[in-house]
Scaffold this active site. Structure first.
Site, PDB file in Angstrom:
ATOM      1  CE1 TYR A  64      -4.210  -1.948   0.227  1.00 57.16           C
ATOM      2  CE2 TYR A  64      -2.800  -3.250   1.412  1.00 57.16           C
ATOM      3  CZ  TYR A  64      -3.941  -2.737   0.792  1.00 57.16           C
ATOM      4  OH  TYR A  64      -5.061  -3.933   0.840  1.00 57.16           O
ATOM      5  CE1 TYR A 107      -7.269  -6.125   3.944  1.00 55.29           C
ATOM      6  CE2 TYR A 107      -6.232  -8.117   5.011  1.00 55.29           C
ATOM      7  CZ  TYR A 107      -6.085  -7.153   3.984  1.00 55.29           C
ATOM      8  OH  TYR A 107      -5.284  -7.468   3.036  1.00 55.29           O
ATOM      9  CG  ASP A 123     -10.163 -14.331   7.605  1.00 55.35           C
ATOM     10  OD1 ASP A 123      -9.218 -14.895   8.265  1.00 55.35           O
ATOM     11  OD2 ASP A 123     -10.205 -13.467   6.709  1.00 55.35           O
ATOM     12  CE  LYS A 154      -2.001 -11.074   8.551  1.00 51.05           C
ATOM     13  NZ  LYS A 154      -3.612 -10.699   8.128  1.00 51.05           N
TER      14      LYS A 154
HETATM   15  C1  LIG Z   1      -3.850 -10.552   6.683  1.00 51.73           C
HETATM   16  C2  LIG Z   1      -5.341 -11.398   6.554  1.00 51.73           C
HETATM   17  C3  LIG Z   1      -5.662 -11.851   5.465  1.00 51.73           C
HETATM   18  C4  LIG Z   1      -5.015 -11.869   4.379  1.00 51.73           C
HETATM   19  O1  LIG Z   1      -3.816 -12.632   4.334  1.00 51.73           O
HETATM   20  P1  LIG Z   1      -2.335 -12.564   3.501  1.00 51.73           P
HETATM   21  O2  LIG Z   1      -1.531 -13.555   3.805  1.00 51.73           O
HETATM   22  O3  LIG Z   1      -2.000 -11.028   3.599  1.00 51.73           O
HETATM   23  O4  LIG Z   1      -2.957 -12.679   2.044  1.00 51.73           O
HETATM   24  C5  LIG Z   1      -7.081 -12.290   5.502  1.00 51.73           C
HETATM   25  N1  LIG Z   1      -8.019 -12.268   6.613  1.00 51.73           N
HETATM   26  C6  LIG Z   1      -7.388 -11.777   7.733  1.00 51.73           C
HETATM   27  C7  LIG Z   1      -8.270 -11.492   8.834  1.00 51.73           C
HETATM   28  C8  LIG Z   1      -6.144 -11.050   7.785  1.00 51.73           C
HETATM   29  O5  LIG Z   1      -5.691 -10.660   8.905  1.00 51.73           O
END
Ligand SMILES: *Cc1c(COP(=O)(O)O)cnc(C)c1O
Length: 437
Positions: A16, A144, A245, A274
């Site tokens: 970004y 997100y 997620d 992550k």
């Molecule tokens: C970071 C994140 C993503 C995206 O993961 P990337 O490895 O950056 O593609 C999706 N959902 C959540 C909740 C995140 O924190």
């Protein structure tokens, strides 16, 4: 400026950023434990865990060993038609540790891709059941889920990139922000608009997708577990799948292994990423129930239509195995509790600052929300001169340090936040005093 930084400035995109007016970047030459070493010799205490990932700190001997041992065998082999021990062990661990019912594992490259996979699973599930009209998603504002197209379409429509990619992104449904914080008494009204949306639209809805309890990059908000429990109940009642997620929240960060545990629920599909490899390599996974996997496989074309080149990369899987073992063998609950207690004690007084709109702490996450957007470049420089690495965004200045951080280093981090934000306040006050007639 060094030639390295020069070349970087002229040729490299960072996350970004502008290619013509980039914010300054700092060269890191090494990292160990909770410390980043800059090229100019300065050492910084890391408050970010490299965006939720480096939970055991950097350059960990057990993870290094897992990596070198796996390198000696093979770093990669295709997953089409072949399998290997690192993938199987990792899948076994994930199935064992994740909420009940999640038993089928799809490995992929990054968090965003695991969200794409989850969405595709939900769509293929309803196609297989002959309900093609169930092809939209419902989510909540402030979310997100990643930067790829499917994921982008369920990010917060204001904070996200909907405006920019209007017409290209599918239109999904958005419930308002959850109006009941994690630590507030539960207010059942917080669920009413969401309930109305699912009631009115369930015939078009394939799935609800959300970040359980903690909304990360969309605003660092912590909402009430009873909201999540209510969502699970509504999804069951109206035959809508639930995708959790857990990419940011997974593996202990909120004080539970998975944030869904705060509400004692299991989703139908769950994304992790992550911290999965302890921050060593990019790896993610999408877990689903046996029922979903079997339904997809029983439909047309009888296959799940996804298969990345680097699926289940053995090197990443071997490190993830070591990282999860390290986590499970560690006193991570006590570590997170200790981090939470210190952040609470040290950051809460910032609430009294005139420029601060809120301070909130949950598990290993500490957030100071300012009233106005912060100047990232200048705050970052101030933090570096205090010997810490903290990367604010928007109105948020927040930390989520590695779990292994000791109390002295953590207090160094929190005190740097207090010092820098207080100084910033007095400067702002000064500036506005000068400007006022
Ligand atoms: C970071 C994140 C993503 C995206 O993961 P990337 O490895 O950056 O593609 C999706 N959902 C959540 C909740 C995140 O924190």
């Amino acid at each position: 400026m060094s030639s390295l930084l020069d070349f970087d400035r002229n040729h490299l995109w960072h996350p970004y950023t502008s290619m013509t007016e980039p914010l300054p970047v700092y060269e890191v030459t090494a990292a160990h434990g909770v410390r980043l070493q800059l090229a100019d010799g300065r050492e910084l205490i890391d408050g970010m865990s490299s965006w939720w990932a480096a939970i055991h700190g950097y350059n960990h001997s057990a993870l290094n060993r897992a990596a070198t041992e796996q390198l000696g065998r093979m770093s990669h082999v295709m997953f089409g038609g072949l399998t290997h021990e690192p993938a199987v062990s990792l899948a076994r661990k994930l199935v064992e540790m994740s909420p009940a019912g999640l038993e089928r594992v799809f490995f992929c490259d990054s968090g965003s891709v695991s969200v794409e996979v989850a969405i595709k699973m939900a769509l293929q599930y309803w196609q297989a059941r002959g309900k093609e009209t169930k092809n939209r998603l419902l989510t909540i504002r402030g979310g997100y889920h990643g930067d790829t197209f499917g994921a982008m379409a369920v990010c917060d429509p204001v904070g996200g990139m909907h405006q920019l990619f209007q017409g290209v992104l599918p239109r999904h449904l958005f419930a308002p922000l959850v109006d009941c914080r994690f630590s507030d008494p539960w207010d059942p009204h917080a669920l009413s608009e969401f309930a109305q949306l699912i009631r009115d639209n369930h015939q078009q809805l394939a799935a609800v997708i959300l970040e359980p309890i903690v909304q990360g990059a969309g605003g660092m908000r912590f909402y009430h577990p009873r909201f999540l429990a209510g969502v699970r109940r509504l999804c069951d009642e109206f035959h809508v799948l639930l995708i959790a997620d857990e990419i940011a929240t997974g593996f202990g960060r909120t004080g539970k292994l998975f944030a869904c545990e705060h509400a004692e629920i299991s989703p139908d599909i769950m994304c992790v990423g992550k911290a999965l490899t302890g921050g060593y390599l990019s790896l993610a996974a999408t877990l689903a129930t046996a029922h979903i996997a079997e339904t997809i496989s029983g439909g047309d074309p009888g296959l799940f239509m996804h298969g990345p080149t680097f699926m289940a990369n053995p090197l990443a899987c071997a490190i993830a195995n070591a990282s999860l073992q390290l986590l499970l063998d560690s006193p991570w609950q006590q570590q997170i509790q200790a981090i939470e207690a210190i952040m609470d004690e040290e950051l809460t007084p910032l609430r009294k600052q005139p420029g601060v709109s809120d301070v909130r702490v949950l598990g290993g996450i500490g957030v100071v929300e300012m009233k106005k957007e912060v100047d990232v470049a200048s705050l970052q420089q101030d933090f570096i001169s205090q010997g810490v690495w903290i990367r604010p965004f928007g109105r948020l200045v927040y930390i989520m340090p590695p779990y292994i951080i000791n109390s002295d280093d953590l207090r160094h981090l929190t005190r740097a936040m207090v010092t820098v934000l207080e100084k910033n306040q007095s400067q702002l006050a000064c500036n506005s005093a000068h400007k006022s007639p």
